[in-house]
Every structure is written in structure tokens, then in C-alpha cells.
Motif scaffolding. Structure first.
Motif, mmCIF file in Angstrom:
data_model
loop_
_atom_site.group_PDB
_atom_site.id
_atom_site.type_symbol
_atom_site.label_atom_id
_atom_site.label_comp_id
_atom_site.label_asym_id
_atom_site.label_seq_id
_atom_site.Cartn_x
_atom_site.Cartn_y
_atom_site.Cartn_z
ATOM 1 N N GLN A 106 0.894 -1.126 -0.058
ATOM 2 C CA GLN A 106 -0.126 0.127 0.053
ATOM 3 C C GLN A 106 0.889 1.155 -0.062
ATOM 4 O O GLN A 106 1.748 1.637 0.886
ATOM 5 C CB GLN A 106 -0.785 0.045 1.192
ATOM 6 N N ARG A 109 0.383 8.009 -2.397
ATOM 7 C CA ARG A 109 0.488 8.964 -3.491
ATOM 8 C C ARG A 109 1.400 10.170 -3.120
ATOM 9 O O ARG A 109 1.139 10.964 -1.919
ATOM 10 C CB ARG A 109 -0.684 9.396 -4.417
ATOM 11 N N GLY A 128 -5.625 2.858 5.091
ATOM 12 C CA GLY A 128 -5.735 2.050 4.136
ATOM 13 C C GLY A 128 -6.365 0.816 4.354
ATOM 14 O O GLY A 128 -7.451 0.887 5.172
ATOM 15 N N LYS A 129 -6.107 -0.176 3.642
ATOM 16 C CA LYS A 129 -6.830 -1.569 4.051
ATOM 17 C C LYS A 129 -6.866 -1.951 5.578
ATOM 18 O O LYS A 129 -5.880 -1.862 6.126
ATOM 19 C CB LYS A 129 -6.491 -2.607 2.948
ATOM 20 N N SER A 248 -9.895 8.243 -1.631
ATOM 21 C CA SER A 248 -9.051 8.476 -2.640
ATOM 22 C C SER A 248 -9.649 7.924 -4.168
ATOM 23 O O SER A 248 -10.318 7.178 -4.262
ATOM 24 C CB SER A 248 -7.661 7.710 -2.605
ATOM 25 N N ASP A 250 -8.203 7.303 -6.596
ATOM 26 C CA ASP A 250 -7.333 6.403 -7.543
ATOM 27 C C ASP A 250 -7.856 4.864 -7.638
ATOM 28 O O ASP A 250 -7.079 3.910 -8.135
ATOM 29 C CB ASP A 250 -5.810 6.577 -7.103
ATOM 30 N N SER A 252 -7.469 3.096 -4.884
ATOM 31 C CA SER A 252 -6.598 2.303 -3.787
ATOM 32 C C SER A 252 -7.591 2.075 -2.709
ATOM 33 O O SER A 252 -7.096 1.164 -1.915
ATOM 34 C CB SER A 252 -5.374 3.088 -3.638
ATOM 35 N N GLN A 254 -7.644 4.041 -0.193
ATOM 36 C CA GLN A 254 -7.270 4.857 0.795
ATOM 37 C C GLN A 254 -8.022 5.866 1.203
ATOM 38 O O GLN A 254 -8.711 6.380 0.277
ATOM 39 C CB GLN A 254 -5.738 5.310 0.324
ATOM 40 N N ASP A 289 4.932 1.623 3.942
ATOM 41 C CA ASP A 289 4.375 0.591 2.792
ATOM 42 C C ASP A 289 4.336 -0.584 3.401
ATOM 43 O O ASP A 289 5.288 -1.362 3.730
ATOM 44 C CB ASP A 289 5.774 0.784 1.689
#
Length: 292
Positions: A106, A109, A128-129, A248, A250, A252, A254, A289
Motif C-alpha cells: 500500500q 501517492r 488503508g486496507k 482517494s 485512484d 486504492s 485509501q 509501505d
């Protein structure tokens, strides 16, 4: 090998593997009760894998055939490497199914990182997830906790709410807020129900906290993108903050979570005092990450 011998070999492998692990390695709380055998107990493996103790017992005894999702969660609970996972699948008679590939990291950006850096007086997080905390700004660290001091794989909103004393005590009505967070995680689970890392998270928290175990079993869901947080900070006192999240664009999944206070209110003044104590120098680790 026959099906019966495969089942016995699978049971032997599961027993051997759980004997090699310590509760501490798996994030389980320490207990004063003596252990009759080395390693993890059957009920601990079952809870970590989010399956019933009876089902896991029958699996070790060779009386039931495991499904692919169960094998996936067991592999994660028992900390199996790639070769061990493949061996597990073959013993279970699932050689036609392949262990799930590791999910891509993950990654944040750059534009979102810049936005966080510019929100100097406003606590902000990127989730995130599984409600993993991917990034934060200094104001968020001042409000919640020093995220950089935590191991990267422990930076998860749910883990902090249930297992971090500082974050837990921050909530004026912890039970309400924690239950809503569980409902939000339930909503997350619908998007990727076979995620082994989600199963591991649920298993760990189910073992560590009976409230989590009860609320997870309720199957309540919550997709709210805004609300009000009532905190009691150990430095500046009571805070009433509006919490808004933006997804987000995109794809993702997120989300940017921002906390603000009504201008001119006591909470606004307290938040300004809190963030004024926060260094403006960028932290050396405010992004993670996650490999899964």
C-alpha cells in the motif's frame, strides 16, 4: 499417500507448527496459567484464524477437510513461509489451489503526502486496507500517539483503539467509539473477505479483547464518512472534533481522515495549543509501505 494418511500428516504438521510458536510472537497476551505443552494452544490458533475451536480440533484430528479460505487464514495465523504454505495446501488435498500471492504494498501517492505536510495545524491520517495507518502529520501524532515509535506492522487504527493504553484513554466514551470502529472494519471486510491479514487482525483482537470478540460477532456495519469525536487529551483536556474522511479517487481504497474544531471554541483553542507544541520539522518516518 491415501486421504487418511494425508489427513494425519496435516494434523501432525499443524501440531508441530503451533508448538514452534510462542504467544508473544503472535501478538497474544501473556497469562500466568502454566502451559502443559510448548507453543500455542488449539484454542489460540483457532481464534487467530477466526475459526471455531471445534472445527480446528477436528482438522488436527483429520475428521474434516479444510477449505481454501481456512487454509489461507491458518497459514497466516501459524506464520508459514511460502514453502510451508505450499506444503499445507498439498497435505490438505488442495494442490490445485495455489496459496494467495502477497498483495502489493500500500503506497501513498506523493500528492497526498504533500497535502499532509501542508495541514500543519490540523490532525490528519491516511487509512488503508484494514484501517492500517499509512501516513500521518505531526498534529495527528500529537493528538494520538507517536506513530513513528511503533513497528510498521502495528500501525493499525483498530489495534491502537483496543491495545494502546494512550489511544484507548483518549476516547471519552471508548466503548461507543470502539464499537463503531469494529462496525467500520466489518464494512472493510466485505470488500475483501478472503484477506488473510484481515483474518489475522480479527483473530488477534478476538483473543486479546472480549469486547472486540462480542462486537465482531454482532455483524454491525458502518460506512459513515463523517462524525464527531469526543476526546480527553492528557495535555490539553477535553476536545470535541469533527471527523471527516475522503476516499482517494485512484481506486486504492485509501482514505484521508481529518479532524477539525469549530473556530473560536475551547476545542479549537486547545487544538491550536497542542499543535503549537509539535515540531514543524518533518519526521523521519511518517509513511509506511505495507507489503500486504
Amino acid at each position: 499417500m491415501t486421504a487418511d494418511s494425508d489427513s494425519r500428516a496435516l494434523g501432525a504438521f499443524l501440531k508441530a507448527r503451533r508448538a514452534q510458536l510462542t504467544p508473544q510472537e503472535c501478538g497474544l497476551p501473556e497469562t500466568d496459567s502454566p502451559r502443559k505443552v510448548a507453543g500455542l494452544r488449539r484454542e489460540e490458533v483457532a481464534q487467530l484464524a477466526a475459526i471455531s475451536v471445534d472445527y480446528y480440533t477436528r482438522l488436527e484430528q483429520g475428521r474434516v477437510r479444510a477449505s481454501v479460505p481456512v487454509l489461507t487464514t491458518l497459514a497466516r495465523a501459524l506464520r508459514l513461509d511460502d514453502d510451508q504454505q505450499q506444503y499445507l495446501y498439498e497435505l490438505a488435498g488442495r494442490s490445485d489451489a495455489h496459496p494467495p500471492r502477497r498483495r502489493p504494498a500500500q503506497r501513498l501517492r506523493p500528492a497526498v503526502r504533500r497535502l499532509l505536510d501542508q495541514l500543519t495545524d490540523t490532525p490528519a491520517l491516511v487509512l488503508g486496507k484494514r484501517l492500517d495507518i499509512l501516513a500521518w502529520n505531526p498534529a495527528a501524532a500529537a493528538l494520538y500517539t507517536d506513530f513513528a515509535a511503533l513497528p510498521a506492522n502495528r500501525r493499525n487504527y483498530m489495534r491502537l483503539v483496543f491495545t494502546n493504553p494512550v489511544v484507548r484513554q483518549l476516547h471519552q466514551d471508548w466503548a461507543h467509539d470502539a464499537r463503531e470502529a469494529v462496525a467500520a472494519l466489518r464494512m472493510e471486510a466485505a470488500a475483501d473477505p478472503d484477506d488473510p491479514d484481515l483474518a489475522q487482525l480479527v483473530g488477534e483482537l478476538s483473543v486479546q479483547d472480549p469486547d472486540f470478540r462480542t462486537w465482531w460477532a454482532e455483524h454491525r456495519v458502518n460506512s459513515a464518512s463523517y462524525g464527531t469525536k469526543h476526546y480527553r487529551h492528557h495535555l490539553v483536556g477535553d476536545l470535541t472534533l469533527d471527523c471527516d474522511t475522503w476516499t482517494s479517487p485512484d481506486g486504492s481504497g485509501q482514505r484521508l481522515m481529518i479532524l477539525t474544531a469549530e473556530p473560536g471554541s475551547p476545542s479549537h483553542d486547545a487544538l491550536r495549543i497542542l499543535t503549537s507544541w509539535t515540531t514543524r520539522k518533518p519526521s523521519t518516518d511518517r509513511t509506511q509501505d505495507l507489503t500486504r
